[in-house]
Motif scaffolding. Structure first.
Motif, PDB file in Angstrom:
ATOM      1  N   ILE A  65       6.867  -4.877  -2.560  1.00  0.00           N
ATOM      2  CA  ILE A  65       7.867  -5.553  -3.395  1.00  0.00           C
ATOM      3  C   ILE A  65       8.355  -4.603  -4.486  1.00  0.00           C
ATOM      4  O   ILE A  65       9.564  -4.448  -4.709  1.00  0.00           O
ATOM      5  CB  ILE A  65       7.287  -6.833  -4.027  1.00  0.00           C
ATOM      6  CG1 ILE A  65       7.004  -7.897  -2.948  1.00  0.00           C
ATOM      7  CG2 ILE A  65       8.230  -7.382  -5.088  1.00  0.00           C
ATOM      8  CD1 ILE A  65       8.250  -8.491  -2.321  1.00  0.00           C
ATOM      9  N   LEU A  66       7.444  -3.948  -5.177  1.00  0.00           N
ATOM     10  CA  LEU A  66       7.786  -3.020  -6.246  1.00  0.00           C
ATOM     11  C   LEU A  66       8.592  -1.842  -5.710  1.00  0.00           C
ATOM     12  O   LEU A  66       9.542  -1.378  -6.346  1.00  0.00           O
ATOM     13  CB  LEU A  66       6.514  -2.520  -6.930  1.00  0.00           C
ATOM     14  CG  LEU A  66       6.690  -1.584  -8.132  1.00  0.00           C
ATOM     15  CD1 LEU A  66       7.436  -2.300  -9.257  1.00  0.00           C
ATOM     16  CD2 LEU A  66       5.333  -1.100  -8.624  1.00  0.00           C
ATOM     17  N   GLU A  67       8.225  -1.394  -4.488  1.00  0.00           N
ATOM     18  CA  GLU A  67       8.897  -0.233  -3.900  1.00  0.00           C
ATOM     19  C   GLU A  67      10.232  -0.592  -3.246  1.00  0.00           C
ATOM     20  O   GLU A  67      11.009   0.301  -2.899  1.00  0.00           O
ATOM     21  CB  GLU A  67       7.979   0.416  -2.855  1.00  0.00           C
ATOM     22  CG  GLU A  67       6.686   0.986  -3.409  1.00  0.00           C
ATOM     23  CD  GLU A  67       5.596  -0.062  -3.624  1.00  0.00           C
ATOM     24  OE1 GLU A  67       4.500   0.318  -4.068  1.00  0.00           O
ATOM     25  OE2 GLU A  67       5.846  -1.261  -3.348  1.00  0.00           O
ATOM     26  N   GLY A  68      10.478  -1.885  -3.056  1.00  0.00           N
ATOM     27  CA  GLY A  68      11.719  -2.319  -2.438  1.00  0.00           C
ATOM     28  C   GLY A  68      11.709  -2.274  -0.928  1.00  0.00           C
ATOM     29  O   GLY A  68      12.755  -2.412  -0.295  1.00  0.00           O
ATOM     30  N   THR A  69      10.525  -2.109  -0.320  1.00  0.00           N
ATOM     31  CA  THR A  69      10.426  -2.055   1.141  1.00  0.00           C
ATOM     32  C   THR A  69      10.082  -3.408   1.756  1.00  0.00           C
ATOM     33  O   THR A  69      10.096  -3.559   2.973  1.00  0.00           O
ATOM     34  CB  THR A  69       9.362  -1.030   1.570  1.00  0.00           C
ATOM     35  OG1 THR A  69       8.095  -1.375   0.980  1.00  0.00           O
ATOM     36  CG2 THR A  69       9.754   0.370   1.115  1.00  0.00           C
ATOM     37  N   ASP A 117      -5.505   3.216   6.663  1.00  0.00           N
ATOM     38  CA  ASP A 117      -5.153   4.636   6.708  1.00  0.00           C
ATOM     39  C   ASP A 117      -6.104   5.462   7.585  1.00  0.00           C
ATOM     40  O   ASP A 117      -5.662   6.397   8.253  1.00  0.00           O
ATOM     41  CB  ASP A 117      -5.088   5.224   5.297  1.00  0.00           C
ATOM     42  CG  ASP A 117      -3.821   4.805   4.555  1.00  0.00           C
ATOM     43  OD1 ASP A 117      -2.934   4.181   5.190  1.00  0.00           O
ATOM     44  OD2 ASP A 117      -3.717   5.083   3.346  1.00  0.00           O
ATOM     45  N   PRO A 118      -7.412   5.168   7.621  1.00  0.00           N
ATOM     46  CA  PRO A 118      -8.312   5.954   8.479  1.00  0.00           C
ATOM     47  C   PRO A 118      -8.209   5.630   9.976  1.00  0.00           C
ATOM     48  O   PRO A 118      -8.780   6.343  10.799  1.00  0.00           O
ATOM     49  CB  PRO A 118      -9.713   5.591   7.960  1.00  0.00           C
ATOM     50  CG  PRO A 118      -9.498   5.051   6.589  1.00  0.00           C
ATOM     51  CD  PRO A 118      -8.184   4.345   6.658  1.00  0.00           C
ATOM     52  N   ILE A 145      -1.175  -7.750   5.322  1.00  0.00           N
ATOM     53  CA  ILE A 145      -0.324  -6.628   5.720  1.00  0.00           C
ATOM     54  C   ILE A 145       0.067  -6.832   7.177  1.00  0.00           C
ATOM     55  O   ILE A 145      -0.794  -7.012   8.044  1.00  0.00           O
ATOM     56  CB  ILE A 145      -1.049  -5.282   5.536  1.00  0.00           C
ATOM     57  CG1 ILE A 145      -1.364  -5.064   4.051  1.00  0.00           C
ATOM     58  CG2 ILE A 145      -0.200  -4.132   6.075  1.00  0.00           C
ATOM     59  CD1 ILE A 145      -2.176  -3.819   3.766  1.00  0.00           C
ATOM     60  N   ASN A 146       1.370  -6.781   7.453  1.00  0.00           N
ATOM     61  CA  ASN A 146       1.866  -7.109   8.788  1.00  0.00           C
ATOM     62  C   ASN A 146       2.227  -5.875   9.603  1.00  0.00           C
ATOM     63  O   ASN A 146       2.642  -4.852   9.063  1.00  0.00           O
ATOM     64  CB  ASN A 146       3.088  -8.027   8.692  1.00  0.00           C
ATOM     65  CG  ASN A 146       2.693  -9.466   8.432  1.00  0.00           C
ATOM     66  OD1 ASN A 146       1.997 -10.080   9.219  1.00  0.00           O
ATOM     67  ND2 ASN A 146       3.143 -10.004   7.305  1.00  0.00           N
ATOM     68  N   SER A 147       2.060  -6.009  10.915  1.00  0.00           N
ATOM     69  CA  SER A 147       2.474  -4.978  11.856  1.00  0.00           C
ATOM     70  C   SER A 147       3.031  -5.697  13.084  1.00  0.00           C
ATOM     71  O   SER A 147       3.128  -6.924  13.109  1.00  0.00           O
ATOM     72  CB  SER A 147       1.309  -4.071  12.224  1.00  0.00           C
ATOM     73  OG  SER A 147       1.762  -2.944  12.942  1.00  0.00           O
ATOM     74  N   LEU A 148       3.386  -4.921  14.111  1.00  0.00           N
ATOM     75  CA  LEU A 148       4.071  -5.499  15.273  1.00  0.00           C
ATOM     76  C   LEU A 148       3.385  -5.113  16.572  1.00  0.00           C
ATOM     77  O   LEU A 148       2.940  -3.977  16.750  1.00  0.00           O
ATOM     78  CB  LEU A 148       5.526  -5.009  15.319  1.00  0.00           C
ATOM     79  CG  LEU A 148       6.368  -5.445  16.522  1.00  0.00           C
ATOM     80  CD1 LEU A 148       6.678  -6.940  16.439  1.00  0.00           C
ATOM     81  CD2 LEU A 148       7.659  -4.638  16.596  1.00  0.00           C
ATOM     82  N   ILE A 149       3.302  -6.075  17.491  1.00  0.00           N
ATOM     83  CA  ILE A 149       3.011  -5.797  18.892  1.00  0.00           C
ATOM     84  C   ILE A 149       4.313  -6.021  19.653  1.00  0.00           C
ATOM     85  O   ILE A 149       4.775  -7.156  19.774  1.00  0.00           O
ATOM     86  CB  ILE A 149       1.922  -6.726  19.469  1.00  0.00           C
ATOM     87  CG1 ILE A 149       0.639  -6.647  18.652  1.00  0.00           C
ATOM     88  CG2 ILE A 149       1.636  -6.355  20.923  1.00  0.00           C
ATOM     89  CD1 ILE A 149      -0.455  -7.583  19.148  1.00  0.00           C
ATOM     90  N   PRO A 181       4.684   7.629   9.938  1.00  0.00           N
ATOM     91  CA  PRO A 181       4.484   7.736   8.491  1.00  0.00           C
ATOM     92  C   PRO A 181       4.448   6.409   7.741  1.00  0.00           C
ATOM     93  O   PRO A 181       3.654   6.226   6.828  1.00  0.00           O
ATOM     94  CB  PRO A 181       5.676   8.602   8.053  1.00  0.00           C
ATOM     95  CG  PRO A 181       5.944   9.470   9.239  1.00  0.00           C
ATOM     96  CD  PRO A 181       5.673   8.597  10.439  1.00  0.00           C
ATOM     97  N   HIS A 182       5.304   5.463   8.122  1.00  0.00           N
ATOM     98  CA  HIS A 182       5.340   4.196   7.384  1.00  0.00           C
ATOM     99  C   HIS A 182       5.233   2.983   8.316  1.00  0.00           C
ATOM    100  O   HIS A 182       5.664   1.889   7.955  1.00  0.00           O
ATOM    101  CB  HIS A 182       6.645   4.109   6.579  1.00  0.00           C
ATOM    102  CG  HIS A 182       6.826   5.230   5.607  1.00  0.00           C
ATOM    103  ND1 HIS A 182       6.050   5.379   4.479  1.00  0.00           N
ATOM    104  CD2 HIS A 182       7.680   6.294   5.620  1.00  0.00           C
ATOM    105  CE1 HIS A 182       6.423   6.462   3.821  1.00  0.00           C
ATOM    106  NE2 HIS A 182       7.406   7.041   4.491  1.00  0.00           N
TER     107      HIS A 182
END
Length: 307
Positions: A65-69, A117-118, A145-149, A181-182
């Motif tokens: 939120i702070l980073e705007g992403t 991260d590891p 924290i969300n990701s995608l399949i 990277p992100h």
């Protein structure tokens, strides 16, 4: 500490009974979960702590939120849901009252740095399905924290939409397919068994049930297991999504084919999914081969190529 998808670890449920409990949680940097009761017009969140209500400033509501992403909808959509947080301290309001200040961002940042991260391609972790889109299933991989399949990673057996494989709120296992990277991208199909492992449950001459996934001019694809489909001869009146009883005419490992004949259409069911069965017991995969030895076509995933 162990980082869980939000809402899965009841031991984290907030149960503050007094000011002393709150001060102890601040001192020990305890990770808690509580239910968001309000998202105000400025998108600050308010969370029930038991003995009082905590205040979570907008920028502490989620990593990004702070980073705007991350968009503000990520905060609005949390009303009525459990979220993780730490109690960071106290804030004195203009009327003189003191409220605990909470941060979900701090917990997510720790989850990212210490847990996510590891991770390397091939690592297997638990996740919770949070949202389904035509292109895939979004999953909570830790602390919200969300990701995608992607849809083509949900199973080897072809599906038309993610709802045919998983449901919102479902706890699943998933394997990291690649990291950028992100962005982390995950897969499910490698955990649901090889062709041989799935086909071992079926024999020629048996009549079993399955779900029609597609109807083509040359035949009907029927899902027998989440990673296994067979082809039935054309039959009038069959529609995708129907449950059918099928006769197994033959099982052909070298061609990875199961030939079927539709016996009858079964009564409608609310569910279009078959239960997931996991065949992988380890916590990491380097390579995975779906194809049987000697098969004319090789279907595999090489996780080492993504590292």
């Amino acid at each position: 500490m162990t980082f869980y998808p939000e809402g899965l670890n009841d031991s984290l449920c907030c149960s503050m009974h007094s000011l002393q409990d709150i001060k102890a949680a601040i001192r020990n940097k305890t990770v808690l979960e509580g239910t968001v009761t309000v998202c105000d017009s400025a998108h600050n969140l308010y969370i029930d702590l038991g003995c009082t209500t905590g205040f979570m400033p907008k920028n502490e509501g989620a990593l990004g939120i702070l980073e705007g992403t991350v968009r503000d909808i990520a905060l609005i959509s949390k009303v009525g849901r459990r979220v993780c947080f730490r109690i960071m301290g106290f804030h004195r309001n203009s009327d003189g009252t003191t409220v605990p200040v909470l941060s979900r961002r701090a917990v997510q940042l720790a989850c990212k740095e210490e847990y996510l991260d590891p991770l390397c391609a091939g690592d297997i972790i638990p996740a919770k399905v949070t949202r389904l889109e035509p292109f895939g299933a979004f999953i909570d991989i830790g602390c919200g924290i969300n990701s995608l399949i992607p849809i083509d990673m949900l199973s080897v057996s072809r599906i038309n939409c993610p709802e045919e494989r998983v449901k919102v709120g479902q706890l699943i296992k998933t394997v990291l397919l690649r990291r950028e990277p992100h962005k982390l991208t995950f897969s499910l199909k490698e955990l649901l068994g090889t062709w041989e492992e799935n086909a071992a449950a079926f024999c020629a001459g048996e009549t079993v049930t399955g779900i029609v996934r597609s109807v083509e001019t040359y035949g009907i694809f029927v899902e027998l297991a989440p990673n296994l489909a067979g082809l039935a001869e054309p039959c009038d009146g069959i529609q995708p999504g129907q449950r059918v009883a099928v006769f197994i005419k033959s099982v052909i490992p070298e061609k990875m084919k199961i030939k079927l004949a539709v016996v009858e259409v079964l009564p409608e069911s609310d569910s279009q999914t078959l239960p997931l069965r996991y065949y992988v017991r380890c916590s990491h995969l380097d390579r995975w081969y779906y194809s049987p030895p000697g098969a004319a076509k090789t279907v595999f995933t090489d996780f080492t190529a993504a590292q």
